[in-house]
Design an enzyme around this catalytic site. Structure first.
Site, PDB file in Angstrom:
ATOM      1  N   TYR A 142       0.859  -1.192   0.000  1.00  0.00           N
ATOM      2  CA  TYR A 142       0.000   0.000   0.000  1.00  0.00           C
ATOM      3  C   TYR A 142       0.884   1.228   0.000  1.00  0.00           C
ATOM      4  CZ  TYR A 142      -3.485   3.432   1.611  1.00  0.00           C
ATOM      5  OH  TYR A 142      -4.309   4.523   1.735  1.00  0.00           O
ATOM      6  N   ASP A 179       9.339   3.257  -0.382  1.00  0.00           N
ATOM      7  CA  ASP A 179       8.282   3.917   0.365  1.00  0.00           C
ATOM      8  C   ASP A 179       8.502   3.568   1.837  1.00  0.00           C
ATOM      9  OD1 ASP A 179       6.063   4.858   1.591  1.00  0.00           O
ATOM     10  OD2 ASP A 179       4.611   3.776   0.351  1.00  0.00           O
ATOM     11  N   LYS A 200       4.088   9.510   8.573  1.00  0.00           N
ATOM     12  CA  LYS A 200       3.956   8.914   9.902  1.00  0.00           C
ATOM     13  C   LYS A 200       4.973   9.478  10.918  1.00  0.00           C
ATOM     14  CE  LYS A 200       1.176   5.289   8.091  1.00  0.00           C
ATOM     15  NZ  LYS A 200       1.167   4.327   6.999  1.00  0.00           N
TER      16      LYS A 200
HETATM   17  C1  LIG Z   1       0.494   4.785   5.657  1.00  0.00           C
HETATM   18  C2  LIG Z   1       1.235   4.541   4.413  1.00  0.00           C
HETATM   19  C3  LIG Z   1       1.075   5.377   3.290  1.00  0.00           C
HETATM   20  C4  LIG Z   1       0.030   6.438   3.223  1.00  0.00           C
HETATM   21  O1  LIG Z   1       0.257   7.469   4.114  1.00  0.00           O
HETATM   22  P1  LIG Z   1      -0.961   8.433   4.504  1.00  0.00           P
HETATM   23  O2  LIG Z   1      -0.331   9.445   5.402  1.00  0.00           O
HETATM   24  O3  LIG Z   1      -1.977   7.557   5.167  1.00  0.00           O
HETATM   25  O4  LIG Z   1      -1.473   9.016   3.244  1.00  0.00           O
HETATM   26  C5  LIG Z   1       1.889   5.166   2.204  1.00  0.00           C
HETATM   27  N1  LIG Z   1       2.812   4.192   2.200  1.00  0.00           N
HETATM   28  C6  LIG Z   1       2.998   3.375   3.255  1.00  0.00           C
HETATM   29  C7  LIG Z   1       4.063   2.331   3.203  1.00  0.00           C
HETATM   30  C8  LIG Z   1       2.207   3.514   4.384  1.00  0.00           C
HETATM   31  O5  LIG Z   1       2.370   2.674   5.411  1.00  0.00           O
END
Ligand SMILES: *Cc1c(COP(=O)(O)O)cnc(C)c1O
Length: 443
Positions: free
Chosen positions: A156, A251, A279
């Protein structure tokens, strides 16, 4: 144990139920992000009133041990007093200016210093992980002049249209194949490979040798549950992307500052071309960031032709929370302790599952981990999907009833924070023992 006088049953009580009813009148499904609705585990979500350290308090008056950690940001525990102070101080000076500030330089520099792919490079701040990945891909496409991107099945990367293909957790939990509202044409250039499968990537490159702009991965997948890279996978990915001038994007929205000070790329010693963050870097406030090599980031407007902007980007309150969080992580580095306590917890959970005859495959990298309800090894999304989600749902509800708040889906990672001390681990294991016994008895 602290707060033992408070009721521990975290299941939605009368007040949460009433709030959930009201919420559903004005918010789709009563929640502002789908997994929060408990659809895959049954029951209704308790509404949260406050959180501190490793605990959250519900509107029903229960005090729970929290393993969600706001889905990753809360590595220091909730409401760390120094982070809260920094936020309050920043807020007093104005909530948003839409003009450059000194603090943005500091946060960008802190990121460049910590994250190997940003050493000597540049960083752009935005407002969420979704914005970070969406923007990084645009930059990679602008930089290479190519259109195709590759992502791995079950990972994701936020909810941008082009990335909402086989996108793990929320989407997996709800069984939405991608999403309605995403035109086929928009995802036509998004290619999918299984996680941990180098041959699949080699096959794609052979088929489209000059068309792939970027490969984006979660270097430790967290969004189909925690699924680590196989030994050698990241290294080989680095080699072949370099060979074919494909931009390799890690990511690290979840793994950044969590699995090591410099993220998964530091932990595994593999440096991508670009990195996306979110995060932890916002310390609980909304932030995202993307960065990398100078020649790539120079393509970003106003230096270059790739447009990306944001009214609230570099927001002073969020930046203050991020700076303070990263500083505190340096002042009292938590990673060794997180490693030890996470191992203690995960080993203890596996032991108890075995004792109660429940299928259990534990995965863990540092302080992110998952217990999959199955006996097979889990190295990709197909493996993860073999888990018994009904059994997970039962375990989830039994844990909640015993004061432990887990992510309401089998396909999520759990997080430990620096505030999860040995007593909290012991209390969690005691709850898990009872919960697993109850699950086993009702099978
Ligand atoms: C949480 C997450 C996202 C999305 O971040 P948001 O702040 O919720 O838009 C993208 N990539 C990874 C790996 C994530 O864990």
């Amino acid at each position: 144990m602290a707060n033992s006088s408070m009721p521990r049953d975290g299941r939605a009580g009368a007040r949460s139920h009433a709030l959930f009813e009201s919420a559903q009148q004005v918010i789709p499904g009563g929640v502002n992000s789908p997994v929060r609705a408990f659809k895959s585990v049954g029951g209704e979500p308790p509404f949260v009133k406050r959180a501190e350290g490793a605990r959250i308090w519900t509107e029903d008056g229960a005090c729970l041990i929290d393993y969600v950690g706001s889905w990753g940001p809360a590595i220091l525990g909730h409401a760390h007093p120094e982070v809260v102070d920094a936020v309050v101080r920043a807020a007093r000076d104005g909530l948003s200016f839409g003009a450059p500030t000194a603090a943005e330089i500091e946060l960008a520099s802190m990121i460049c210093e910590r994250v190997p792919s940003c050493h000597g490079g540049m960083v752009r701040l935005c407002n969420s992980g979704t914005e970070a990945t969406m923007s990084a891909l645009r930059v990679a496409r602008g930089f290479t002049g190519r259109d195709k991107i590759v992502k791995t099945d079950g990972a994701y990367h936020g909810h941008a249209d082009t990335l909402l293909v086989a996108a793990g957790s929320g989407a997996a939990t709800l069984g939405i194949p991608g999403s309605a509202g995403v035109p086929d044409s928009v995802v036509a250039d998004t290619l999918l490979v299984p996680w941990n499968d180098i041959a699949a990537i080699e096959a794609l490159i052979e088929r489209w040798p000059d068309d792939i702009a970027a490969i984006i991965i979660e270097p430790v997948v967290g969004n189909m549950g925690c699924v680590p890279p196989r030994p050698g996978y990241l290294e080989r990915l680095r080699e072949i992307t370099a060979q074919h001038e494909i931009v390799l994007i890690f990511d690290e929205v979840m793994t950044g500052f969590r699995v090591a000070r410099g993220g998964a790329q530091e932990r595994y010693g593999v440096t991508p071309d670009m990195t996306t963050l979110g995060k932890i870097v916002g310390g609980g406030m909304p932030i995202g960031a993307y960065g990398g090599k100078r020649e790539i980031m120079q393509r970003v407007a106003p230096l270059g032709p790739v447009y990306q902007a944001g009214t609230l980007s570099g927001n002073p309150v969020a930046v203050a929370a991020g700076i303070t969080t990263l500083r505190l992580l340096d002042r009292d580095p938590p990673w060794a302790q997180l490693e030890r306590r996470s191992a203690l917890l995960c080993d203890g959970l596996a032991e108890r599952a075995e004792r109660h005859g429940l299928p259990w495959t534990g995965t863990r990298v540092g302080s992110m981990f998952t217990g999959f309800f199955q006996r097979g090894e889990v190295w990709n999304y197909d493996d993860a999907k073999r888990s018994d989600t009904a059994l997970f749902g039962a375990y989830f509800r039994e844990m909640l009833a015993r004061g432990v708040y887990l992510a309401p889906s089998q396909f999520e990672a759990a997080f430990l924070s620096a505030a999860h001390d040995d007593d909290i681990i012991a209390a969690t294991l005691a709850a898990a023992d009872e919960a697993m016994a109850a699950v086993a008895a009702s099978r």
